[in-house]
Design a protein around this motif. Structure first.
Motif, PDB file in Angstrom:
ATOM      1  N   THR A   1      -0.086  13.676  -8.896  1.00  0.00           N
ATOM      2  CA  THR A   1       1.107  14.050  -9.664  1.00  0.00           C
ATOM      3  C   THR A   1       0.842  15.074 -10.765  1.00  0.00           C
ATOM      4  O   THR A   1       1.784  15.651 -11.286  1.00  0.00           O
ATOM      5  CB  THR A   1       1.750  12.803 -10.318  1.00  0.00           C
ATOM      6  OG1 THR A   1       0.735  12.112 -11.042  1.00  0.00           O
ATOM      7  CG2 THR A   1       2.343  11.881  -9.292  1.00  0.00           C
TER       8      THR A   1
ATOM      9  N   PHE B   1       0.660  -4.806  -8.055  1.00  0.00           N
ATOM     10  CA  PHE B   1       1.205  -5.656  -7.006  1.00  0.00           C
ATOM     11  C   PHE B   1       0.443  -6.963  -6.889  1.00  0.00           C
ATOM     12  O   PHE B   1      -0.709  -7.065  -7.300  1.00  0.00           O
ATOM     13  CB  PHE B   1       1.148  -4.928  -5.667  1.00  0.00           C
ATOM     14  CG  PHE B   1       1.965  -3.684  -5.650  1.00  0.00           C
ATOM     15  CD1 PHE B   1       3.298  -3.713  -5.292  1.00  0.00           C
ATOM     16  CD2 PHE B   1       1.405  -2.472  -6.009  1.00  0.00           C
ATOM     17  CE1 PHE B   1       4.058  -2.565  -5.292  1.00  0.00           C
ATOM     18  CE2 PHE B   1       2.150  -1.309  -6.001  1.00  0.00           C
ATOM     19  CZ  PHE B   1       3.489  -1.360  -5.644  1.00  0.00           C
TER      20      PHE B   1
ATOM     21  N   GLN C   1       2.559  12.253   2.866  1.00  0.00           N
ATOM     22  CA  GLN C   1       1.296  12.134   2.128  1.00  0.00           C
ATOM     23  C   GLN C   1       0.798  10.692   2.150  1.00  0.00           C
ATOM     24  O   GLN C   1      -0.409  10.447   2.198  1.00  0.00           O
ATOM     25  CB  GLN C   1       1.487  12.599   0.686  1.00  0.00           C
ATOM     26  CG  GLN C   1       1.595  14.104   0.556  1.00  0.00           C
ATOM     27  CD  GLN C   1       2.034  14.536  -0.823  1.00  0.00           C
ATOM     28  OE1 GLN C   1       2.875  13.881  -1.450  1.00  0.00           O
ATOM     29  NE2 GLN C   1       1.483  15.632  -1.304  1.00  0.00           N
TER      30      GLN C   1
ATOM     31  N   LEU D   1       0.833  -1.193   0.000  1.00  0.00           N
ATOM     32  CA  LEU D   1       0.000   0.000   0.000  1.00  0.00           C
ATOM     33  C   LEU D   1       0.878   1.257   0.000  1.00  0.00           C
ATOM     34  O   LEU D   1       0.587   2.238  -0.690  1.00  0.00           O
ATOM     35  CB  LEU D   1      -0.903  -0.032   1.234  1.00  0.00           C
ATOM     36  CG  LEU D   1      -2.351   0.379   1.042  1.00  0.00           C
ATOM     37  CD1 LEU D   1      -3.005  -0.369  -0.084  1.00  0.00           C
ATOM     38  CD2 LEU D   1      -3.123   0.189   2.331  1.00  0.00           C
TER      39      LEU D   1
ATOM     40  N   TYR E   1      -6.281   1.003  -2.342  1.00  0.00           N
ATOM     41  CA  TYR E   1      -6.541   1.750  -1.112  1.00  0.00           C
ATOM     42  C   TYR E   1      -7.922   1.354  -0.610  1.00  0.00           C
ATOM     43  O   TYR E   1      -8.926   1.604  -1.273  1.00  0.00           O
ATOM     44  CB  TYR E   1      -6.468   3.251  -1.383  1.00  0.00           C
ATOM     45  CG  TYR E   1      -5.226   3.652  -2.148  1.00  0.00           C
ATOM     46  CD1 TYR E   1      -3.963   3.296  -1.675  1.00  0.00           C
ATOM     47  CD2 TYR E   1      -5.300   4.349  -3.333  1.00  0.00           C
ATOM     48  CE1 TYR E   1      -2.818   3.638  -2.373  1.00  0.00           C
ATOM     49  CE2 TYR E   1      -4.160   4.701  -4.037  1.00  0.00           C
ATOM     50  CZ  TYR E   1      -2.921   4.341  -3.558  1.00  0.00           C
ATOM     51  OH  TYR E   1      -1.800   4.670  -4.239  1.00  0.00           O
TER      52      TYR E   1
ATOM     53  N   TYR F   1       3.946   1.318  -1.157  1.00  0.00           N
ATOM     54  CA  TYR F   1       4.606   1.342  -2.465  1.00  0.00           C
ATOM     55  C   TYR F   1       3.681   1.959  -3.517  1.00  0.00           C
ATOM     56  O   TYR F   1       4.085   2.827  -4.294  1.00  0.00           O
ATOM     57  CB  TYR F   1       4.980  -0.073  -2.917  1.00  0.00           C
ATOM     58  CG  TYR F   1       6.083  -0.721  -2.118  1.00  0.00           C
ATOM     59  CD1 TYR F   1       7.072   0.044  -1.508  1.00  0.00           C
ATOM     60  CD2 TYR F   1       6.156  -2.108  -1.987  1.00  0.00           C
ATOM     61  CE1 TYR F   1       8.081  -0.558  -0.777  1.00  0.00           C
ATOM     62  CE2 TYR F   1       7.166  -2.711  -1.259  1.00  0.00           C
ATOM     63  CZ  TYR F   1       8.123  -1.934  -0.656  1.00  0.00           C
ATOM     64  OH  TYR F   1       9.124  -2.532   0.052  1.00  0.00           O
ATOM     65  N   ALA F   2       2.431   1.489  -3.501  1.00  0.00           N
ATOM     66  CA  ALA F   2       1.470   1.995  -4.485  1.00  0.00           C
ATOM     67  C   ALA F   2       1.308   3.506  -4.333  1.00  0.00           C
ATOM     68  O   ALA F   2       1.269   4.243  -5.321  1.00  0.00           O
ATOM     69  CB  ALA F   2       0.124   1.293  -4.302  1.00  0.00           C
ATOM     70  N   ALA F   3       1.256   3.953  -3.081  1.00  0.00           N
ATOM     71  CA  ALA F   3       1.085   5.384  -2.836  1.00  0.00           C
ATOM     72  C   ALA F   3       2.297   6.160  -3.344  1.00  0.00           C
ATOM     73  O   ALA F   3       2.166   7.235  -3.934  1.00  0.00           O
ATOM     74  CB  ALA F   3       0.886   5.629  -1.345  1.00  0.00           C
ATOM     75  N   ARG F   4       3.477   5.601  -3.137  1.00  0.00           N
ATOM     76  CA  ARG F   4       4.679   6.317  -3.585  1.00  0.00           C
ATOM     77  C   ARG F   4       4.730   6.384  -5.100  1.00  0.00           C
ATOM     78  O   ARG F   4       5.136   7.391  -5.677  1.00  0.00           O
ATOM     79  CB  ARG F   4       5.929   5.642  -3.017  1.00  0.00           C
ATOM     80  CG  ARG F   4       6.176   6.058  -1.581  1.00  0.00           C
ATOM     81  CD  ARG F   4       7.239   5.240  -0.933  1.00  0.00           C
ATOM     82  NE  ARG F   4       8.550   5.467  -1.537  1.00  0.00           N
ATOM     83  CZ  ARG F   4       9.591   4.699  -1.303  1.00  0.00           C
ATOM     84  NH1 ARG F   4       9.480   3.671  -0.504  1.00  0.00           N
ATOM     85  NH2 ARG F   4      10.745   4.959  -1.871  1.00  0.00           N
ATOM     86  N   ILE F   5       4.315   5.292  -5.752  1.00  0.00           N
ATOM     87  CA  ILE F   5       4.290   5.314  -7.215  1.00  0.00           C
ATOM     88  C   ILE F   5       3.235   6.301  -7.691  1.00  0.00           C
ATOM     89  O   ILE F   5       3.417   6.975  -8.701  1.00  0.00           O
ATOM     90  CB  ILE F   5       4.033   3.893  -7.751  1.00  0.00           C
ATOM     91  CG1 ILE F   5       5.301   3.075  -7.576  1.00  0.00           C
ATOM     92  CG2 ILE F   5       3.619   3.917  -9.217  1.00  0.00           C
ATOM     93  CD1 ILE F   5       5.170   1.637  -7.927  1.00  0.00           C
ATOM     94  N   ASP F   6       2.158   6.434  -6.919  1.00  0.00           N
ATOM     95  CA  ASP F   6       1.127   7.402  -7.279  1.00  0.00           C
ATOM     96  C   ASP F   6       1.528   8.825  -6.922  1.00  0.00           C
ATOM     97  O   ASP F   6       0.721   9.742  -7.049  1.00  0.00           O
ATOM     98  CB  ASP F   6      -0.195   7.040  -6.585  1.00  0.00           C
ATOM     99  CG  ASP F   6      -1.010   6.057  -7.403  1.00  0.00           C
ATOM    100  OD1 ASP F   6      -0.731   5.921  -8.602  1.00  0.00           O
ATOM    101  OD2 ASP F   6      -1.921   5.419  -6.851  1.00  0.00           O
ATOM    102  N   GLY F   7       2.744   8.992  -6.429  1.00  0.00           N
ATOM    103  CA  GLY F   7       3.255  10.343  -6.254  1.00  0.00           C
ATOM    104  C   GLY F   7       3.191  10.893  -4.844  1.00  0.00           C
ATOM    105  O   GLY F   7       3.353  12.092  -4.642  1.00  0.00           O
ATOM    106  N   CYS F   8       2.961  10.029  -3.848  1.00  0.00           N
ATOM    107  CA  CYS F   8       2.927  10.534  -2.478  1.00  0.00           C
ATOM    108  C   CYS F   8       4.330  10.519  -1.885  1.00  0.00           C
ATOM    109  O   CYS F   8       5.082   9.570  -2.105  1.00  0.00           O
ATOM    110  CB  CYS F   8       2.049   9.634  -1.606  1.00  0.00           C
ATOM    111  SG  CYS F   8       0.312   9.709  -1.991  1.00  0.00           S
TER     112      CYS F   8
ATOM    113  N   PRO G   1       9.879   7.556  -7.395  1.00  0.00           N
ATOM    114  CA  PRO G   1       9.057   6.674  -8.237  1.00  0.00           C
ATOM    115  C   PRO G   1       8.151   7.440  -9.195  1.00  0.00           C
ATOM    116  O   PRO G   1       8.018   7.066 -10.362  1.00  0.00           O
ATOM    117  CB  PRO G   1       8.234   5.884  -7.230  1.00  0.00           C
ATOM    118  CG  PRO G   1       9.001   5.927  -5.972  1.00  0.00           C
ATOM    119  CD  PRO G   1       9.774   7.205  -5.968  1.00  0.00           C
ATOM    120  N   GLU G   2       7.525   8.520  -8.722  1.00  0.00           N
ATOM    121  CA  GLU G   2       6.549   9.200  -9.575  1.00  0.00           C
ATOM    122  C   GLU G   2       7.216   9.942 -10.729  1.00  0.00           C
ATOM    123  O   GLU G   2       6.565  10.326 -11.690  1.00  0.00           O
ATOM    124  CB  GLU G   2       5.669  10.144  -8.753  1.00  0.00           C
ATOM    125  CG  GLU G   2       6.349  11.403  -8.273  1.00  0.00           C
ATOM    126  CD  GLU G   2       6.856  11.276  -6.836  1.00  0.00           C
ATOM    127  OE1 GLU G   2       7.199  10.144  -6.423  1.00  0.00           O
ATOM    128  OE2 GLU G   2       6.911  12.306  -6.147  1.00  0.00           O
TER     129      GLU G   2
ATOM    130  N   LEU H   1      11.370   2.100  -5.673  1.00  0.00           N
ATOM    131  CA  LEU H   1      10.937   1.863  -4.300  1.00  0.00           C
ATOM    132  C   LEU H   1      12.111   1.444  -3.443  1.00  0.00           C
ATOM    133  O   LEU H   1      12.070   1.511  -2.223  1.00  0.00           O
ATOM    134  CB  LEU H   1       9.850   0.786  -4.267  1.00  0.00           C
ATOM    135  CG  LEU H   1       8.563   1.154  -4.999  1.00  0.00           C
ATOM    136  CD1 LEU H   1       7.642  -0.046  -5.126  1.00  0.00           C
ATOM    137  CD2 LEU H   1       7.860   2.279  -4.264  1.00  0.00           C
TER     138      LEU H   1
END
Lengths: 345, 402
Positions: free
Chosen positions: B121, B99, A248, A235, B105, A237-244, B90-91, B70
């Motif tokens: 973003t 995954f 955040q 979760l 979420y 990781y997904a948030a970081r890839i989504d730009g958090c 990453p972004e 990551l």
């Protein structure tokens, strides 16, 4: 509750039981009253109870019959009896306090004891509000709200870091946090007093708030870290890839799944800071403007005797906000638990 | 100097146009001294689907997380479209990732899940984000699920939402971390096809991680086999199947595994001795000469041997044994034969075998079908010549490498 409802339904739908049920209702009225009264005896010792206890045997038999009618197995009866006993054990002091607070002066220790007072009087409440109850309520509210907010503000980011960041000395630091939790504040009360005096924090609300934050944060960190640990790292990781960024991620993604944990920490610490006495008394000392509820209650004890009615009334008033907070947060607690479920774990 | 520079420039240009995603000497060592990935270099052309495959703990997910940003690699470089993205957040890498547990979420609706990245973003308006989310949902056929929360979606639906979250950002590189392993078998093959179709349609460079070699074989343009953090072989699935570079790849790729017999090279007698004595032909003997030691491993794919009657005459080497177990899987059956010398061989036969459990058989192993590996290092010494045995193979290979 659900068990009761369920078994009740069974009894209704089962034809053999509906056949059995009518004779139950055709019992002569006199005997039935006995049964009802016998149940009441379990709730407390009343005058009526004393009369019924003589006919206790037939009424016990009636309880067993009723239990059979709603499909309760003997073991269930025992379990519910234990529940009932526990309920009485825990509820009695509360009921006693409420009862004591509602008596006119002088009726408290009359013999025989009556749970329901012969005469209801609010004079004890008048007395405690005259003595400054509103000030105490305000102080307690302020200390609890700011204290709990402070505890959450420190422990949520800390728990997040302990759960998610890999840094040198993480385990050692976690152990240290636990160690602090193991030290009772009462043991270090003398050095605490001198430190707080030299910092000018003695006889201030902010001093008490800071003290609560310091003392309750370690436990809260551990508790919240457990909640964070149950949330899959993916979760994050997904948030970081989504730009958090990290903060955040915490704010947008993780805070909601750990809501049950936040509720637990909030409830626990509210109860503690609201009713804490030793530290509050040490810090606030004799500054009556700064009294919290617990010190206010304590002050009804003096060398001439204890004003039990006033203590009881103050306790009841002090208890109510906690009950409200608990009920409000408990609903959220359950909601959070349901929503927080993640598939694929 | 000028000349040098122009040469450098040419090289950069070539790299940029040839490879869309490139790993150069990637290495990841954790604080506790464990090396998860060692000297991993890979290059993917635009629109290619590369499968990273290996047993659990081989470093494939770590590699993927390094590409995603990551995790920070301890050494090496990651380039996307010729530009180094090492150290970027990453972004900022123009990647999207799916995954294994979907990592949706839990408190957001499918719509909010898919649109979250765009909202964080980009400074697109809410309407524009919604429009793009609808578009992605339409591609995946999940428009009617957009207002549901992950908890009320089935595994396959969650998987689609996770894919939607990835494609909505129109990434340069798609990273899939075991995306199918939480699905049941039927759904898995269905989603596998769907992912393949999606990847082709979007023409997006994709790295796909799995521990399932069947999945790797069926889905990958090329596969990269990893073991203990070290890259073993990169090639088309059929290359890895036909010409495994070493014993590990040979046993990992292919179902059931390749039969392996550890033998010694008999110096004079032109044969390999071990649990069985296998007469070598010239090609095998020449290959065996390349080893420093005398230890070799004979590798035999289950499809290669034939089952014969116990005393049937044959030109190829044949070994007596007894059938231990017969496993029918439908279009073919696997026959486990205990050879008299001790080792067990798996033989794949089409349809239902004529033999029964505990019956005596003879297993014929033609020399032309035998792989030879160095007994000490495990490196391949010789592969069977596939063009002879299967004439359709070369054209197939040519298609794939295009």
């Amino acid at each position: 509750m659900t068990d009761d409802d369920h078994t009740g339904e069974d009894a209704r739908t089962d034809p053999s039981r509906t056949e059995q049920a009518p004779p139950d209702r055709e019992v002569p009225p006199g005997e039935r009253t006995d049964g009802d009264q016998a149940e009441r005896t379990d709730g407390g010792v009343t005058e009526e109870g004393a009369v019924v206890s003589e006919t206790g045997r037939p009424s016990l038999k009636r309880i067993a019959e009723r239990a059979a009618a709603v499909d309760l197995r003997p073991l269930d009866v025992v379990v519910y009896a234990i529940y009932g006993l526990a309920m009485v054990f825990f509820a009695f002091p509360v009921l006693w306090v409420v009862s004591a607070s509602l008596r006119p002066e002088g009726e408290l220790f009359s013999y025989p004891f009556r749970l329901i007072p012969r005469e209801v009087s609010l004079s004890a409440y008048e007395q405690v509000f005259e003595a400054g109850m509103l000030t105490w309520l305000f102080n307690s509210t302020l200390v609890s709200v700011l204290g709990v907010a402070g505890i959450l503000a420190v422990s949520v980011p800390a728990a997040y870091a302990f759960s998610r960041f890999e840094f040198r000395g993480r385990r050692g630091l976690l152990g240290l946090v636990l160690l602090f939790q193991m030290i009772s504040p009462v043991i270090i009360i003398v050095p605490l007093y001198s430190v707080m005096t030299s910092l000018g924090l003695i006889r201030t609300r902010i001093g008490l708030i800071l003290l609560y934050i310091g003392i309750q944060t370690p436990f809260s960190i551990w508790l919240l870290k457990g909640y964070f640990d149950t949330i899959p790292r993916e979760l994050d990781y997904a948030a970081r890839i989504d730009g958090c960024n990290r903060l955040q991620t915490l704010r947008h993604v993780l805070l909601r799944p750990i809501a049950p944990g936040l509720a637990v920490v909030a409830i626990f610490n509210t109860v503690l800071t609201w009713s804490e006495f030793v530290l509050a008394y040490t810090v606030i000392s004799t500054e009556s403007e700064l009294y919290t509820i617990s010190i206010g209650v304590y002050n009804f004890q003096n060398q001439f005797g204890n004003d039990w009615r006033a203590i009881a009334a103050a306790s009841v008033v002090g208890m109510l906000p906690l009950v409200v907070v608990f009920i409000a947060l408990q609903r959220y607690f359950v909601k959070g638990l349901v929503e927080g479920s993640l598939k694929g774990q | 100097m000028t000349a040098n520079r122009s040469v450098d420039g040419d090289e950069t240009n070539r790299t940029a146009s040839d490879s869309h995603l490139e790993l150069r000497g990637l290495r990841k060592e954790y604080a506790d001294g464990v090396t998860a990935v060692e000297e991993c270099s890979l290059s993917l052309s635009r629109g290619e689907l590369l499968v990273l495959v290996g047993p659990s703990g081989c470093g494939k997910s770590t590699t993927l997380r390094c590409i995603a940003g990551l995790e920070e690699p301890s050494a090496g470089e990651i380039l996307i479209e010729g530009e180094s993205v090492t150290g970027r957040r990453p972004e900022d890498r123009d990647i999207a990732m799916v995954f294994q547990n979907y990592a949706l979420y839990p408190h957001k609706t499918a719509r909010a899940n898919i649109g979250f990245g765009l909202r964080m973003t980009t400074d697109l308006s809410g309407d524009e984000v919604d429009r793009q989310v609808e578009e992605a949902a339409d591609t995946l056929g999940i428009t009617d699920l957009l207002d549901k929360k992950p908890g009320s979606l089935s595994g396959g639906q969650q998987q689609r939402v996770a894919l939607g979250r990835a494609i909505v950002r129109d990434p340069a590189v798609f990273l899939l971390d075991e995306p199918l392993s939480n699905l049941d078998a039927t759904l898995r093959s269905q989603m596998r096809t769907e992912i393949q179709r999606l990847q082709r349609d979007l023409d997006v460079t994709t790295v796909y991680v799995t521990h399932d070699q069947t999945e790797a074989m069926t889905i990958g343009d090329r596969i990269a086999v990893l073991r203990d953090g070290t890259l073993q072989q990169v090639g088309t699935p059929m290359d890895c199947y036909r010409e495994p570079t070493n014993r590990f790849v040979a046993s990992f790729i292919g179902e059931p595994s390749m039969n392996q017999l550890d033998c010694r090279v008999d110096p004079g007698g032109n044969e390999f001795t071990g649990p069985v004595t296998f007469p070598a032909d010239d090609a095998l003997m020449a290959a065996a000469d390349a080893t420093e030691g005398r230890e070799v491993t004979l590798g035999v794919r289950p499809e290669v041997p034939a089952l014969l009657e116990p005393d049937e005459e044959t030109d190829a080497p044949a070994f007596p044994g007894r059938v231990s177990v017969v496993e029918p899987v439908g279009e073919r059956s696997f026959v486990y034969v205990d050879l008299d010398g001790g080792p067990q061989l798996i033989v794949a036969v089409p349809g239902e075998p004529a033999v029964r459990e505990r019956s005596a058989v003879s297993v014929e192993i033609p020399q032309s079908g035998v792989h030879l590996f160095d007994g000490a290092t495990g490196d391949a010494l010789r592969h069977p010549d596939w063009q002879e045995t299967d004439p359709t193979v070369p054209s197939d290979t040519a298609d794939r490498s295009d």
